[in-house]
Structures are given as structure tokens and as C-alpha cells.
Design a protein around this motif. Structure first.
Motif, PDB file in Angstrom:
ATOM      1  N   ARG A  14       2.979   1.515  -3.562  1.00 22.11           N
ATOM      2  CA  ARG A  14       3.731   1.646  -4.820  1.00 22.11           C
ATOM      3  C   ARG A  14       2.857   2.249  -5.908  1.00 22.11           C
ATOM      4  NH1 ARG A  14       6.364  -3.072  -3.469  1.00 22.11           N
ATOM      5  NH2 ARG A  14       4.836  -4.342  -4.550  1.00 22.11           N
ATOM      6  N   ASN A  15       1.592   1.805  -5.953  1.00 27.09           N
ATOM      7  CA  ASN A  15       0.679   2.305  -6.979  1.00 27.09           C
ATOM      8  C   ASN A  15       0.402   3.791  -6.832  1.00 27.09           C
ATOM      9  OD1 ASN A  15       0.475  -0.141  -8.221  1.00 27.09           O
ATOM     10  ND2 ASN A  15      -1.390  -0.764  -7.146  1.00 27.09           N
ATOM     11  N   LEU A  16       0.498   4.281  -5.627  1.00 25.69           N
ATOM     12  CA  LEU A  16       0.254   5.707  -5.397  1.00 25.69           C
ATOM     13  C   LEU A  16       1.329   6.558  -6.072  1.00 25.69           C
ATOM     14  CD1 LEU A  16      -0.838   5.926  -1.658  1.00 25.69           C
ATOM     15  CD2 LEU A  16      -2.233   6.386  -3.666  1.00 25.69           C
ATOM     16  N   GLY A  17       2.521   5.990  -6.210  1.00 23.35           N
ATOM     17  CA  GLY A  17       3.612   6.746  -6.821  1.00 23.35           C
ATOM     18  C   GLY A  17       3.865   8.029  -6.068  1.00 23.35           C
ATOM     19  N   LYS A  18       3.833   9.139  -6.799  1.00 23.50           N
ATOM     20  CA  LYS A  18       4.106  10.436  -6.180  1.00 23.50           C
ATOM     21  C   LYS A  18       3.047  10.804  -5.147  1.00 23.50           C
ATOM     22  CE  LYS A  18       6.887  12.718  -9.668  1.00 23.50           C
ATOM     23  NZ  LYS A  18       6.812  13.414 -10.948  1.00 23.50           N
ATOM     24  N   SER A  19       1.838  10.277  -5.332  1.00 22.15           N
ATOM     25  CA  SER A  19       0.761  10.603  -4.392  1.00 22.15           C
ATOM     26  C   SER A  19       1.024  10.037  -2.999  1.00 22.15           C
ATOM     27  CB  SER A  19      -0.569  10.048  -4.891  1.00 22.15           C
ATOM     28  OG  SER A  19      -0.680  10.230  -6.276  1.00 22.15           O
ATOM     29  N   SER A  20       2.058   9.175  -2.872  1.00 14.54           N
ATOM     30  CA  SER A  20       2.337   8.626  -1.544  1.00 14.54           C
ATOM     31  C   SER A  20       2.816   9.723  -0.593  1.00 14.54           C
ATOM     32  CB  SER A  20       3.369   7.501  -1.630  1.00 14.54           C
ATOM     33  OG  SER A  20       4.597   8.014  -2.068  1.00 14.54           O
ATOM     34  N   GLN A  21       3.126  10.901  -1.144  1.00 15.41           N
ATOM     35  CA  GLN A  21       3.527  12.018  -0.286  1.00 15.41           C
ATOM     36  C   GLN A  21       2.325  12.735   0.340  1.00 15.41           C
ATOM     37  OE1 GLN A  21       6.754  12.467   0.435  1.00 15.41           O
ATOM     38  NE2 GLN A  21       7.064  10.697  -0.884  1.00 15.41           N
ATOM     39  N   THR A  22       1.136  12.373  -0.093  1.00 19.00           N
ATOM     40  CA  THR A  22      -0.049  13.021   0.447  1.00 19.00           C
ATOM     41  C   THR A  22      -0.408  12.429   1.808  1.00 19.00           C
ATOM     42  OG1 THR A  22      -1.529  11.417  -0.554  1.00 19.00           O
ATOM     43  CG2 THR A  22      -0.982  13.359  -1.875  1.00 19.00           C
TER      44      THR A  22
END
Ligand SMILES: [Zn+2]
Length: 95
Positions: free
Chosen positions: A60-68
Motif C-alpha cells: 500500500r505504501n508503494l502506491g503507484k510504485s507497486s507497478q514496478t
């Protein structure tokens, strides 16, 4: 939220899932479930343990970065851990 469901392991009535319930189990494991309002048949949505909840918070903390790639790796790990935990809790085979 309101999710339509059919009580396919119980009375076969239709109902809508208004909310998930959480039951605390051993070793910090939480069972998330919902019940058929007609026959009270319990359907387990998923299990989490402290490690899984920590991992989910990280995702959750990654937010948009979870797509990496890094995020995807965490999501895959989360799926695997949840699958293993469910197997352990239900004593069945992993799907
Ligand atoms: Zn039912």
C-alpha cells in the motif's frame, strides 16, 4: 460495499455481502469471512498473518510504485504467502 453472492455451499439463496467479518485465530492469524444471512453458512474470503499484513502495508505504501518490478515482486510474494497460509489453515492442497 455490497457484493451479490449465492449461497452455493448452503441453502442456494441469493444474498449480498455487506461487509467482511474478521475472526482472530491462533498465532496472530486473522480469518476474514462473510456469512449467508439465511442459513449462516460461513465463507472464508482469506486468511492473513502478521507477516502478510506487514507485506500488504508495504505494498500500500508503494502506491503507484507497486507497478514496478519491485512492487510486482512483493505482490507475488503476498499471493504466495496467502495461498500457503490458507492451505495451512484448511489442511488442504494449494490451488
Ligand atoms: Zn445460505
Amino acid at each position: 460495499m455490497s457484493i451479490p453472492a449465492i449461497c452455493n455451499e448452503g441453502c442456494n439463496e441469493q444474498f449480498s455481502i455487506e461487509q467482511f467479518e474478521i475472526e482472530q485465530m491462533n498465532d496472530g492469524v486473522e480469518q476474514t469471512y462473510f456469512e449467508c444471512p439465511h442459513c449462516k453458512k460461513r465463507y472464508v474470503a482469506y486468511y492473513t498473518d502478521p507477516e502478510i499484513r506487514k507485506l500488504q502495508a508495504n505494498i500500500r505504501n508503494l502506491g503507484k510504485s507497486s507497478q514496478t518490478a519491485k512492487g510486482m515482486k512483493l505482490i507475488e510474494k503476498n499471493k504466495r504467502l496467502m495461498n500457503e497460509l490458507r492451505k495451512r489453515m484448511e489442511g488442504g492442497e494449494a490451488v
